[in-house]
Scaffold this motif. Sequence first.
Motif, PDB file in Angstrom:
ATOM      1  N   VAL A  56     155.811   5.184  43.251  1.00 41.54           N
ATOM      2  CA  VAL A  56     156.857   4.483  44.006  1.00 41.54           C
ATOM      3  C   VAL A  56     157.951   5.471  44.419  1.00 41.54           C
ATOM      4  O   VAL A  56     158.408   5.483  45.570  1.00 41.54           O
ATOM      5  N   LYS A  57     158.358   6.322  43.485  1.00 36.84           N
ATOM      6  CA  LYS A  57     159.377   7.329  43.816  1.00 36.84           C
ATOM      7  C   LYS A  57     158.844   8.306  44.859  1.00 36.84           C
ATOM      8  O   LYS A  57     159.574   8.698  45.790  1.00 36.84           O
ATOM      9  N   ASN A  58     157.574   8.684  44.725  1.00 37.70           N
ATOM     10  CA  ASN A  58     156.976   9.589  45.722  1.00 37.70           C
ATOM     11  C   ASN A  58     157.020   8.976  47.113  1.00 37.70           C
ATOM     12  O   ASN A  58     157.297   9.665  48.104  1.00 37.70           O
ATOM     13  N   PHE A  59     156.741   7.671  47.197  1.00 38.01           N
ATOM     14  CA  PHE A  59     156.778   7.029  48.513  1.00 38.01           C
ATOM     15  C   PHE A  59     158.204   6.991  49.069  1.00 38.01           C
ATOM     16  O   PHE A  59     158.438   7.386  50.217  1.00 38.01           O
ATOM     17  N   PHE A  60     159.148   6.528  48.283  1.00 35.94           N
ATOM     18  CA  PHE A  60     160.505   6.381  48.810  1.00 35.94           C
ATOM     19  C   PHE A  60     161.189   7.723  49.063  1.00 35.94           C
ATOM     20  O   PHE A  60     162.169   7.784  49.819  1.00 35.94           O
ATOM     21  N   ASP A  61     160.656   8.796  48.472  1.00 29.69           N
ATOM     22  CA  ASP A  61     161.183  10.139  48.750  1.00 29.69           C
ATOM     23  C   ASP A  61     160.714  10.685  50.101  1.00 29.69           C
ATOM     24  O   ASP A  61     161.202  11.726  50.550  1.00 29.69           O
ATOM     25  N   LEU A  62     159.749  10.008  50.744  1.00 31.46           N
ATOM     26  CA  LEU A  62     159.283  10.470  52.057  1.00 31.46           C
ATOM     27  C   LEU A  62     160.421  10.382  53.077  1.00 31.46           C
ATOM     28  O   LEU A  62     161.336   9.569  52.933  1.00 31.46           O
ATOM     29  N   PRO A  63     160.379  11.204  54.119  1.00 30.60           N
ATOM     30  CA  PRO A  63     161.400  11.112  55.164  1.00 30.60           C
ATOM     31  C   PRO A  63     161.417   9.715  55.779  1.00 30.60           C
ATOM     32  O   PRO A  63     160.382   9.035  55.870  1.00 30.60           O
ATOM     33  N   VAL A  64     162.613   9.298  56.215  1.00 29.85           N
ATOM     34  CA  VAL A  64     162.776   7.956  56.789  1.00 29.85           C
ATOM     35  C   VAL A  64     161.811   7.739  57.952  1.00 29.85           C
ATOM     36  O   VAL A  64     161.176   6.670  58.059  1.00 29.85           O
ATOM     37  N   GLU A  65     161.659   8.740  58.815  1.00 28.23           N
ATOM     38  CA  GLU A  65     160.779   8.563  59.976  1.00 28.23           C
ATOM     39  C   GLU A  65     159.317   8.394  59.560  1.00 28.23           C
ATOM     40  O   GLU A  65     158.545   7.714  60.254  1.00 28.23           O
ATOM     41  N   THR A  66     158.925   8.970  58.425  1.00 19.86           N
ATOM     42  CA  THR A  66     157.563   8.774  57.912  1.00 19.86           C
ATOM     43  C   THR A  66     157.401   7.343  57.402  1.00 19.86           C
ATOM     44  O   THR A  66     156.417   6.664  57.719  1.00 19.86           O
ATOM     45  N   LYS A  67     158.375   6.872  56.626  1.00 20.71           N
ATOM     46  CA  LYS A  67     158.299   5.501  56.101  1.00 20.71           C
ATOM     47  C   LYS A  67     158.289   4.484  57.241  1.00 20.71           C
ATOM     48  O   LYS A  67     157.583   3.461  57.174  1.00 20.71           O
ATOM     49  N   GLN A  68     159.046   4.757  58.282  1.00 18.87           N
ATOM     50  CA  GLN A  68     159.133   3.801  59.399  1.00 18.87           C
ATOM     51  C   GLN A  68     157.803   3.635  60.137  1.00 18.87           C
ATOM     52  O   GLN A  68     157.590   2.614  60.801  1.00 18.87           O
ATOM     53  N   LYS A  69     156.894   4.613  60.005  1.00 19.79           N
ATOM     54  CA  LYS A  69     155.552   4.456  60.587  1.00 19.79           C
ATOM     55  C   LYS A  69     154.827   3.254  59.989  1.00 19.79           C
ATOM     56  O   LYS A  69     153.911   2.694  60.589  1.00 19.79           O
ATOM     57  N   TYR A  70     155.234   2.860  58.771  1.00 17.40           N
ATOM     58  CA  TYR A  70     154.546   1.803  58.040  1.00 17.40           C
ATOM     59  C   TYR A  70     155.299   0.469  58.102  1.00 17.40           C
ATOM     60  O   TYR A  70     155.021  -0.441  57.327  1.00 17.40           O
ATOM     61  N   GLU A  71     156.237   0.368  59.018  1.00 19.22           N
ATOM     62  CA  GLU A  71     156.958  -0.880  59.250  1.00 19.22           C
ATOM     63  C   GLU A  71     156.201  -1.649  60.330  1.00 19.22           C
ATOM     64  O   GLU A  71     156.133  -1.218  61.479  1.00 19.22           O
ATOM     65  N   ILE A  72     155.592  -2.754  59.960  1.00 10.91           N
ATOM     66  CA  ILE A  72     154.653  -3.468  60.838  1.00 10.91           C
ATOM     67  C   ILE A  72     155.382  -4.633  61.523  1.00 10.91           C
ATOM     68  O   ILE A  72     155.833  -5.561  60.844  1.00 10.91           O
ATOM     69  N   PRO A  73     155.502  -4.606  62.849  1.00  5.96           N
ATOM     70  CA  PRO A  73     156.214  -5.690  63.536  1.00  5.96           C
ATOM     71  C   PRO A  73     155.409  -6.986  63.549  1.00  5.96           C
ATOM     72  O   PRO A  73     154.175  -6.975  63.494  1.00  5.96           O
ATOM     73  N   GLY A  74     156.125  -8.101  63.586  1.00  3.56           N
ATOM     74  CA  GLY A  74     155.486  -9.391  63.833  1.00  3.56           C
ATOM     75  C   GLY A  74     154.901 -10.099  62.631  1.00  3.56           C
ATOM     76  O   GLY A  74     154.282 -11.158  62.783  1.00  3.56           O
ATOM     77  N   ILE A  75     155.098  -9.561  61.400  1.00  2.00           N
ATOM     78  CA  ILE A  75     154.505 -10.226  60.233  1.00  2.00           C
ATOM     79  C   ILE A  75     155.565 -10.594  59.192  1.00  2.00           C
ATOM     80  O   ILE A  75     155.249 -10.866  58.042  1.00  2.00           O
ATOM     81  N   GLY A  76     156.825 -10.592  59.606  1.00  2.00           N
ATOM     82  CA  GLY A  76     157.887 -11.016  58.696  1.00  2.00           C
ATOM     83  C   GLY A  76     158.022 -10.152  57.468  1.00  2.00           C
ATOM     84  O   GLY A  76     158.451 -10.623  56.407  1.00  2.00           O
ATOM     85  N   GLY A  77     157.640  -8.867  57.570  1.00  2.00           N
ATOM     86  CA  GLY A  77     157.768  -7.952  56.441  1.00  2.00           C
ATOM     87  C   GLY A  77     156.800  -8.215  55.309  1.00  2.00           C
ATOM     88  O   GLY A  77     156.987  -7.731  54.189  1.00  2.00           O
ATOM     89  N   GLN A  78     155.724  -8.971  55.567  1.00  2.00           N
ATOM     90  CA  GLN A  78     154.822  -9.380  54.484  1.00  2.00           C
ATOM     91  C   GLN A  78     153.928  -8.260  53.957  1.00  2.00           C
ATOM     92  O   GLN A  78     153.351  -8.384  52.869  1.00  2.00           O
ATOM     93  N   HIS A 177     163.591   0.157  46.251  1.00  2.00           N
ATOM     94  CA  HIS A 177     164.463   1.305  46.015  1.00  2.00           C
ATOM     95  C   HIS A 177     165.875   0.929  46.446  1.00  2.00           C
ATOM     96  O   HIS A 177     166.103   0.560  47.597  1.00  2.00           O
ATOM     97  N   TYR A 178     166.800   0.986  45.480  1.00  2.00           N
ATOM     98  CA  TYR A 178     168.220   0.846  45.787  1.00  2.00           C
ATOM     99  C   TYR A 178     168.792   2.264  45.841  1.00  2.00           C
ATOM    100  O   TYR A 178     168.995   2.880  44.793  1.00  2.00           O
ATOM    101  N   PRO A 179     169.017   2.823  47.032  1.00  2.00           N
ATOM    102  CA  PRO A 179     169.443   4.220  47.128  1.00  2.00           C
ATOM    103  C   PRO A 179     170.837   4.432  46.559  1.00  2.00           C
ATOM    104  O   PRO A 179     171.597   3.469  46.346  1.00  2.00           O
ATOM    105  N   PRO A 180     171.204   5.700  46.332  1.00  2.00           N
ATOM    106  CA  PRO A 180     172.579   5.996  45.947  1.00  2.00           C
ATOM    107  C   PRO A 180     173.566   5.406  46.964  1.00  2.00           C
ATOM    108  O   PRO A 180     173.286   5.352  48.161  1.00  2.00           O
ATOM    109  N   ILE A 181     174.700   4.945  46.465  1.00  2.00           N
ATOM    110  CA  ILE A 181     175.736   4.383  47.325  1.00  2.00           C
ATOM    111  C   ILE A 181     176.648   5.520  47.756  1.00  2.00           C
ATOM    112  O   ILE A 181     177.256   6.192  46.912  1.00  2.00           O
ATOM    113  N   THR A 182     176.737   5.741  49.048  1.00  2.00           N
ATOM    114  CA  THR A 182     177.450   6.921  49.564  1.00  2.00           C
ATOM    115  C   THR A 182     178.807   6.594  50.174  1.00  2.00           C
ATOM    116  O   THR A 182     179.584   7.487  50.478  1.00  2.00           O
TER     117      THR A 182
END
Length: 316
Positions: A56-78, A177-182
């Motif tokens: 889980v930490k390995n995934f959330f440590d990926l760059p934001v643009e990499t994670k955004q590739k896996y954001e699937i439109p039209g399915i309500g975030g399921q 993942h609750y990131p650090p509060i900046t």
Amino acid sequence: MKQIPSVDLRDFLSGDPERKQKFVNEIGKAYEEIGFVALKGHFLDDKLVKNLYEEVKNFFDLPVETKQKYEIPGIGGQRGYVGFGKETAKGFKKGDLKEFWHFGQYLEDGSEYASVYPDNVEVAEVPEFNKVGKEAYKMLEKTGIYVLRALALHLGLDEFYFDRFVKEGNSILRPIHYPPITEEPDNAVRAAAHGDINLITLLMGAQGKGLQVKNHDGEWVDAIAEPDELMINVGDMLSRLTNNKLKSTIHQVVNPPRELWGTSRYSIPFFMHPVSEMPLNALENTVDKDHPKLYEDTTAGEFLHERLVELGLIKI
């Protein structure tokens, strides 16, 4: 109730009728009085838990643009990735200070739900994340089935009442993942006060302060599990089904003290859902002249859709 009771699933599984009934009585009492228990004796071993947190930490440590590739439109975030601040608790305007991932049901070949549920999303950059996520999903689902069997007995139902509804149910495993509060959060918190949608939620990562539960006196109680415990709570679907005999309790994840703002927090809830056609009509033995029916009849699928719209995950 001022603290979360602890129960041991091994009592229910022991083969000893007295120990089994003890577990049924304890979890039933806890769910009527505060809606949460800390559960020992579940099916997640230490190695699986350790591996899951690492991936889980390995995934959330990926760059934001990499994670955004896996954001699937039209399915309500399921399934897949949901970015920071995109989920808003019912009745709130500020997005929660979190990002998360969804693993969904692993269907058998030829399942009638293959055309209903979105496919799980595979992360190419972190292949073990997919494998370990599936294994954890299966063990949490197995644990949840036994908890529901105990609750069925407490409710005066056949022990296996829920089995047919949760087999291939629309359950979700959500690493958060609750990131650090900046910067000053401007009235936003890591997870605003809410009730869960589903039947029951099995939560990993409730060690340490952060999760709070509102008891029936309106007081916020810290919900802190031991390292070998899962925190398990009643969701709104089970509350509707039981006409509020079993309580869906409001809970929240508060921001840490300012000196800990620079730290991440991870938690991994498993939201146990039934199949969409399960009726959530109040059970007959929970309605009488002293306990009038509180909710209109609906199905799990209709209720889920309504709540996802309220959360801002489905746009209409």
